[in-house]
Design a protein around this motif. Sequence first.
Motif, PDB file in Angstrom:
ATOM      1  N   PHE A  46       0.162   4.898   6.221  1.00 48.03           N
ATOM      2  CA  PHE A  46       0.828   4.098   5.137  1.00 48.03           C
ATOM      3  C   PHE A  46       0.438   2.774   5.265  1.00 48.03           C
ATOM      4  CE2 PHE A  46       3.777   2.247   2.435  1.00 48.03           C
ATOM      5  CZ  PHE A  46       3.828   3.277   1.228  1.00 48.03           C
ATOM      6  N   TYR A  47      -0.312   2.236   4.581  1.00 46.90           N
ATOM      7  CA  TYR A  47      -0.827   0.797   4.430  1.00 46.90           C
ATOM      8  C   TYR A  47      -1.126   0.007   3.207  1.00 46.90           C
ATOM      9  CZ  TYR A  47      -4.776   4.034   4.114  1.00 46.90           C
ATOM     10  OH  TYR A  47      -5.712   4.902   3.821  1.00 46.90           O
ATOM     11  N   PRO A  48      -1.361  -1.225   3.092  1.00 48.46           N
ATOM     12  CA  PRO A  48      -1.865  -1.823   2.090  1.00 48.46           C
ATOM     13  C   PRO A  48      -3.200  -1.456   1.617  1.00 48.46           C
ATOM     14  CG  PRO A  48      -0.933  -3.367   3.803  1.00 48.46           C
ATOM     15  CD  PRO A  48      -0.894  -2.075   4.557  1.00 48.46           C
ATOM     16  N   ASP A  49      -3.676  -1.278   0.361  1.00 45.41           N
ATOM     17  CA  ASP A  49      -4.686  -0.976   0.007  1.00 45.41           C
ATOM     18  C   ASP A  49      -5.157  -1.599  -1.160  1.00 45.41           C
ATOM     19  OD1 ASP A  49      -7.090   0.742  -0.315  1.00 45.41           O
ATOM     20  OD2 ASP A  49      -6.076   2.781  -0.313  1.00 45.41           O
ATOM     21  N   ASN A  50      -6.194  -1.177  -1.931  1.00 46.89           N
ATOM     22  CA  ASN A  50      -6.637  -1.879  -2.904  1.00 46.89           C
ATOM     23  C   ASN A  50      -5.998  -0.912  -4.230  1.00 46.89           C
ATOM     24  OD1 ASN A  50      -8.623  -4.141  -2.198  1.00 46.89           O
ATOM     25  ND2 ASN A  50      -9.637  -2.365  -1.363  1.00 46.89           N
ATOM     26  N   ASP A  51      -4.662  -1.255  -4.377  1.00 48.24           N
ATOM     27  CA  ASP A  51      -3.821  -0.541  -5.411  1.00 48.24           C
ATOM     28  C   ASP A  51      -2.893  -1.414  -6.034  1.00 48.24           C
ATOM     29  OD1 ASP A  51      -1.748  -0.860  -3.617  1.00 48.24           O
ATOM     30  OD2 ASP A  51      -2.179   1.295  -2.570  1.00 48.24           O
ATOM     31  N   PRO A  52      -2.224  -1.010  -6.890  1.00 47.92           N
ATOM     32  CA  PRO A  52      -1.110  -1.850  -7.822  1.00 47.92           C
ATOM     33  C   PRO A  52      -0.435  -2.485  -6.850  1.00 47.92           C
ATOM     34  CG  PRO A  52      -1.780  -0.058  -8.864  1.00 47.92           C
ATOM     35  CD  PRO A  52      -2.295   0.369  -7.691  1.00 47.92           C
ATOM     36  N   MET A  53      -0.183  -1.977  -5.752  1.00 49.27           N
ATOM     37  CA  MET A  53       0.934  -2.669  -4.623  1.00 49.27           C
ATOM     38  C   MET A  53       0.365  -3.734  -3.745  1.00 49.27           C
ATOM     39  SD  MET A  53       3.854  -1.329  -5.605  1.00 49.27           S
ATOM     40  CE  MET A  53       4.802  -2.098  -4.160  1.00 49.27           C
ATOM     41  N   LYS A  54      -0.767  -3.950  -3.899  1.00 50.27           N
ATOM     42  CA  LYS A  54      -1.515  -4.940  -3.115  1.00 50.27           C
ATOM     43  C   LYS A  54      -0.923  -6.276  -3.416  1.00 50.27           C
ATOM     44  CE  LYS A  54      -5.852  -7.112  -2.300  1.00 50.27           C
ATOM     45  NZ  LYS A  54      -7.450  -7.069  -2.665  1.00 50.27           N
ATOM     46  N   ILE A  55      -0.627  -6.557  -4.450  1.00 49.60           N
ATOM     47  CA  ILE A  55      -0.055  -8.036  -4.862  1.00 49.60           C
ATOM     48  C   ILE A  55       1.288  -8.089  -4.072  1.00 49.60           C
ATOM     49  CG2 ILE A  55       1.253  -7.022  -6.854  1.00 49.60           C
ATOM     50  CD1 ILE A  55       0.736  -9.785  -8.159  1.00 49.60           C
ATOM     51  N   TYR A  56       1.981  -7.203  -3.681  1.00 49.15           N
ATOM     52  CA  TYR A  56       3.244  -7.474  -2.809  1.00 49.15           C
ATOM     53  C   TYR A  56       2.942  -7.036  -1.437  1.00 49.15           C
ATOM     54  CZ  TYR A  56       4.774  -6.384  -7.902  1.00 49.15           C
ATOM     55  OH  TYR A  56       4.963  -6.662  -9.106  1.00 49.15           O
ATOM     56  N   GLU A  57       1.967  -6.241  -1.033  1.00 50.97           N
ATOM     57  CA  GLU A  57       1.872  -5.965   0.332  1.00 50.97           C
ATOM     58  C   GLU A  57       1.139  -6.743   1.071  1.00 50.97           C
ATOM     59  OE1 GLU A  57       2.660  -0.989  -0.657  1.00 50.97           O
ATOM     60  OE2 GLU A  57       0.930  -1.623   0.072  1.00 50.97           O
ATOM     61  N   TRP A  58       0.153  -7.430   0.489  1.00 49.60           N
ATOM     62  CA  TRP A  58      -0.779  -8.412   1.301  1.00 49.60           C
ATOM     63  C   TRP A  58      -0.648  -9.652   1.348  1.00 49.60           C
ATOM     64  CZ3 TRP A  58      -4.090  -6.276   4.758  1.00 49.60           C
ATOM     65  CH2 TRP A  58      -4.995  -6.982   5.029  1.00 49.60           C
ATOM     66  N   GLU A  59      -0.686 -10.310   2.627  1.00 52.46           N
ATOM     67  CA  GLU A  59      -1.331  -9.622   3.871  1.00 52.46           C
ATOM     68  C   GLU A  59      -0.180  -9.185   4.811  1.00 52.46           C
ATOM     69  OE1 GLU A  59      -4.192 -11.776   6.471  1.00 52.46           O
ATOM     70  OE2 GLU A  59      -3.251 -13.570   5.262  1.00 52.46           O
ATOM     71  N   GLY A  60       1.100  -9.541   4.488  1.00 46.90           N
ATOM     72  CA  GLY A  60       2.211  -9.147   5.477  1.00 46.90           C
ATOM     73  C   GLY A  60       2.159  -7.681   5.651  1.00 46.90           C
ATOM     74  N   GLY A  61       2.250  -6.832   4.958  1.00 46.48           N
ATOM     75  CA  GLY A  61       2.187  -5.446   5.017  1.00 46.48           C
ATOM     76  C   GLY A  61       3.221  -4.601   4.642  1.00 46.48           C
ATOM     77  N   CYS A  62       3.379  -3.456   5.170  1.00 43.51           N
ATOM     78  CA  CYS A  62       4.277  -2.402   4.743  1.00 43.51           C
ATOM     79  C   CYS A  62       5.308  -2.284   5.968  1.00 43.51           C
ATOM     80  CB  CYS A  62       3.804  -1.211   4.632  1.00 43.51           C
ATOM     81  SG  CYS A  62       2.594  -1.013   3.266  1.00 43.51           S
TER      82      CYS A  62
END
Length: 358
Positions: free
Chosen positions: A114-130
Amino acid sequence: MVKQLCLLFLLPSLLLAQAKPEKPWMLGPFQKENAYNPILDAKSGTTFYCPIRKETIQWEQKDVYNPAAVVRNNKVYMIYRAEDTVRSVGGTSRLGLAVSTDGIHFSRMPKPVFYPDNDPMKIYEWEGGCEDPRVVESPNGVYVLTYTAYDGDKARLCVATSRNLTDWHKQGLAFADDRNSWSKSGAIVCKRIGNRLVAQKINGKYWMYWGDQPQLRLATSDNLLHWTRLETSTGQPVVAAESRKGKYDSRLIEPGPFAMLTSKGILLIYNGMNADQNGDDNLPKGAYTGGQLLFDANDPTKLIDRSKTYFIKPDQPYEMEGQVNQVVFLEGMVPFKGRWFLYYGTADSKIGVAVANQ
């Protein structure tokens, strides 16, 4: 003489076996597996192609901590937070998966699940992460993951689902109606069924304790995916429990692995942070320790009782010194082979385990 020496040797373990938790409704007592701890730490050499950076990185090289856990196919599956060293401030967090047949010795999968990706959640997950996973099962056998998305500025509580712990579907923000407020640490109310922790409705709703504030908060859901903050008639958050001056939880309280329905009520293991002032003078300032809360089984807003003191604290070198000093952070727990296995982050750097009889 031999018999006396044997009794003397066994005395500490006999005393431990006879020890009881502080209150009869509490789980424990827990004993750290210091002979094996830390059971997981940072690892160089495991690589992953980051789809955002478009380069291969050592994804768990910096720190490994704050795990969730489930029992599946008579094995313990640990979902853990791992940081790389690429990000300029701290490291980007991804979630790895490790498997154990005894709850102590784990084999890791080589890549994050499970990781940040080029998906709709990127705006919230990058670049700190999950970050900081917690897992329960839905009544129909789907794993429900609550995790923190961190964009480098704000933490947001999110939800994902999976049927096999390796293939995850991001369901989005837990509180989709408020995208700009800080939120994290969602512990869903569940019921133990064998070795499974299954989400359980109360009064027609699923419930979740959440937050990392001086006040513990609540949310409800119809489907475990979309959550609504519980508020008073005047729009203020419903407070489930509060920090206490002079205590180990004087600065903030934060949920642990999950909240569990028991014969005594809803039991929530939680993390308490000691304040710099007006805290517990016997603990270092800022120390994280563990406590337990008991809520009414028919009214999750009603606090019945709570531990007077912590049942676990930092006392090992790798718990007292690391990325963040003086931390044991409780986040994963499973019933396995007749014992409770409680998994925790140590100084935001490594992972430890403590066990208790069921």
